[in-house]
Write a protein that holds these residues in place. Structure first.
Motif, PDB file in Angstrom:
ATOM      1  N   GLY A 169       0.819  -1.210   0.000  1.00 22.34           N
ATOM      2  CA  GLY A 169       0.000   0.000   0.000  1.00 22.34           C
ATOM      3  C   GLY A 169       0.849   1.256   0.000  1.00 22.34           C
ATOM      4  O   GLY A 169       0.611   2.188  -0.792  1.00 22.34           O
ATOM      5  N   TYR A 170       1.849   1.296   0.869  1.00 25.20           N
ATOM      6  CA  TYR A 170       2.792   2.412   0.888  1.00 25.20           C
ATOM      7  C   TYR A 170       3.481   2.559  -0.474  1.00 25.20           C
ATOM      8  O   TYR A 170       3.554   3.645  -1.040  1.00 25.20           O
ATOM      9  CB  TYR A 170       3.879   2.164   1.928  1.00 25.20           C
ATOM     10  N   SER A 171       4.012   1.445  -0.943  1.00 21.01           N
ATOM     11  CA  SER A 171       4.824   1.459  -2.161  1.00 21.01           C
ATOM     12  C   SER A 171       4.043   1.958  -3.358  1.00 21.01           C
ATOM     13  O   SER A 171       4.521   2.792  -4.145  1.00 21.01           O
ATOM     14  CB  SER A 171       5.361   0.057  -2.439  1.00 21.01           C
ATOM     15  N   LEU A 172       2.820   1.460  -3.491  1.00 21.77           N
ATOM     16  CA  LEU A 172       1.979   1.854  -4.619  1.00 21.77           C
ATOM     17  C   LEU A 172       1.636   3.331  -4.546  1.00 21.77           C
ATOM     18  O   LEU A 172       1.572   4.028  -5.565  1.00 21.77           O
ATOM     19  CB  LEU A 172       0.719   0.993  -4.632  1.00 21.77           C
ATOM     20  N   TRP A 173       1.413   3.825  -3.324  1.00 27.48           N
ATOM     21  CA  TRP A 173       1.111   5.251  -3.154  1.00 27.48           C
ATOM     22  C   TRP A 173       2.289   6.118  -3.589  1.00 27.48           C
ATOM     23  O   TRP A 173       2.114   7.118  -4.280  1.00 27.48           O
ATOM     24  CB  TRP A 173       0.752   5.549  -1.703  1.00 27.48           C
TER      25      TRP A 173
END
Length: 414
Positions: A169-173
């Protein structure tokens, strides 16, 4: 509420179109190799800091033009020794009253000015200890610095995308932020925004600000907003890539995003007037963009739910059974519809980012890349309780432990 949300954020849909169909202009080779200092604020980062310094030492850029400075900030481990052995200049700082990255940067810049003079370096890179740099990072950033950009940010990738749905989730954001916010901003010649780590600041700005003057809980956002209000255009260098370690437990994520949410409120409280003035009276779109970026958008969805909940309670009080049943079914449907609409919007954002950045996503299988697009909206919607808690809770700076010990070669081979 959904219509209001759409109206406020519609320009970001235009950003997506620009990023998809317009090719960014490649920067011309630099006429000069500028002399840079690298600043790394580290607190108990002995497990990862050696790999970061190694990736800096492996840059395809003259090493005599890069000096590495580490602030071992309130460390209780051997971060200072590891950094020194790896080839960095180390300053140790012990101050339990003024805690946080902003204060560590202030300490480092004051020490460098004292020991090397105020004009020893033309620019300052800022990294977190868990970062890794692509071998062309400094060369690519130097090209735009040479063109006159005094503040630059970069393409932010992740070391541990595939750990679980939280790290994904962090990475995609952050991938979305690089590709579909900063990238189109750069192409449309408006200002970009710094995000956490991997940025470059001209020495003139450091001297003008008498070092580092931003000490709110989100010092990166505060610096971005303050710079834009004062007419600075922040550039974006998509060819300069860093890899960043993301939290992978709910406790770590809650702690970090609680600080971010509180920091956003602090920045809004301090700089809203300047942003509104910049947009309303000076017609500077970057001020509107930054206001929308830092405004707690999650509250729009929360407001939609609360409005419908109020109708539900009002309709259920003192009404006939038929009316109660009608109100319950209608408002429940509206609440679920609001949540579904926001889920679909976020899913589309995650899906587009996953498709276009597919080759940049490392350390996970194709199946998981697809599955994490479905969990991405849930990750973002968890900001609802976090944003509410941040309104009432007193929050300090709690470090997030980093222990993924990878080298830059691990990503270059993948």
């Amino acid at each position: 509420m959904f219509i209001l949300f759409t109206a406020l954020y519609f320009y970001q849909a235009i950003y997506v179109v620009v990023a998809l169909f317009k090719k960014p202009q490649k920067p011309a080779p630099a006429g000069k190799n500028h002399h840079f200092a690298v600043l790394i604020a580290a607190r108990n980062e002995s497990a990862v800091i050696g790999q970061l310094i190694s990736s800096i030492k492996k840059q395809k850029y003259p090493q005599d033009k890069i000096d590495i400075f580490v602030v071992a900030d309130n460390c209780t481990d051997d971060t200072a020794k590891v950094a020194e052995r790896a080839g960095a200049h180390v300053y140790e700082r012990y101050n339990k009253k003024y805690v946080g990255k902003g204060y560590a940067l202030s300490y480092a810049l004051n020490a460098i000015k004292r020991d090397y003079g105020k004009n020893a370096f033309e620019g300052y890179f800022v990294f977190d200890a868990d970062n890794l740099l692509d071998e062309n990072y400094v060369t690519e950033m130097n090209k735009l610095f040479d063109q006159g950009y005094r503040v630059l940010t970069c393409y932010r990738n992740s070391k541990n995308y595939g750990t679980n749905w939280i790290s994904a989730g962090y990475s995609l954001w952050f991938l979305r932020e690089s590709k579909y916010l900063n990238n189109p901003r750069m192409m449309l010649k408006t200002s970009c925004a710094i995000s956490g780590t991997g940025f470059l600041i001209h020495n003139d700005i450091i001297q003008k600000n008498h070092g580092w003057k931003h000490h709110l809980l989100t010092e990166d956002i505060e610096f971005s907003v303050d710079s834009i209000i004062n007419g600075e255009t922040i550039g974006y260098c998509g060819g300069a890539k860093i890899y960043d370690e993301q939290p992978c437990t709910w406790k770590q994520s809650w702690t970090q995003r609680l600080r971010w949410s509180k920091g956003f409120y602090q920045v809004l409280g301090k700089y809203t007037k300047g942003l509104v003035k910049g947009f309303a009276t000076e017609r500077r779109f970057a001020c509107y963009d930054m206001f929308i970026t830092i405004a707690p958008a999650i509250f729009v969805s929360l407001a939609s739910i609360l409005v419908n909940a109020c109708f539900l309670v009002n309709g259920m009080l003192g009404s006939s059974f038929y009316i109660q049943h009608l109100v319950f079914s209608t408002t429940t449907s509206a609440i679920l519809s609001s949540l579904f609409n926001f889920y679909i919007m976020l899913f589309i954002v995650g899906l587009i980012t996953t498709i276009t950045e597919w080759k940049e996503i490392h350390g996970t299988s194709p199946v998981k890349k697809i599955l994490y697009t479905f969990s991405f909206p849930f990750f973002i919607l968890t900001y609802i309780p976090i944003s509410i808690a941040a309104l009432f809770k007193k929050i300090g700076w709690d470090p997030i432990p980093h222990n993924i010990s990878k080298s830059i070669e691990d990503f270059e081979r993948s």
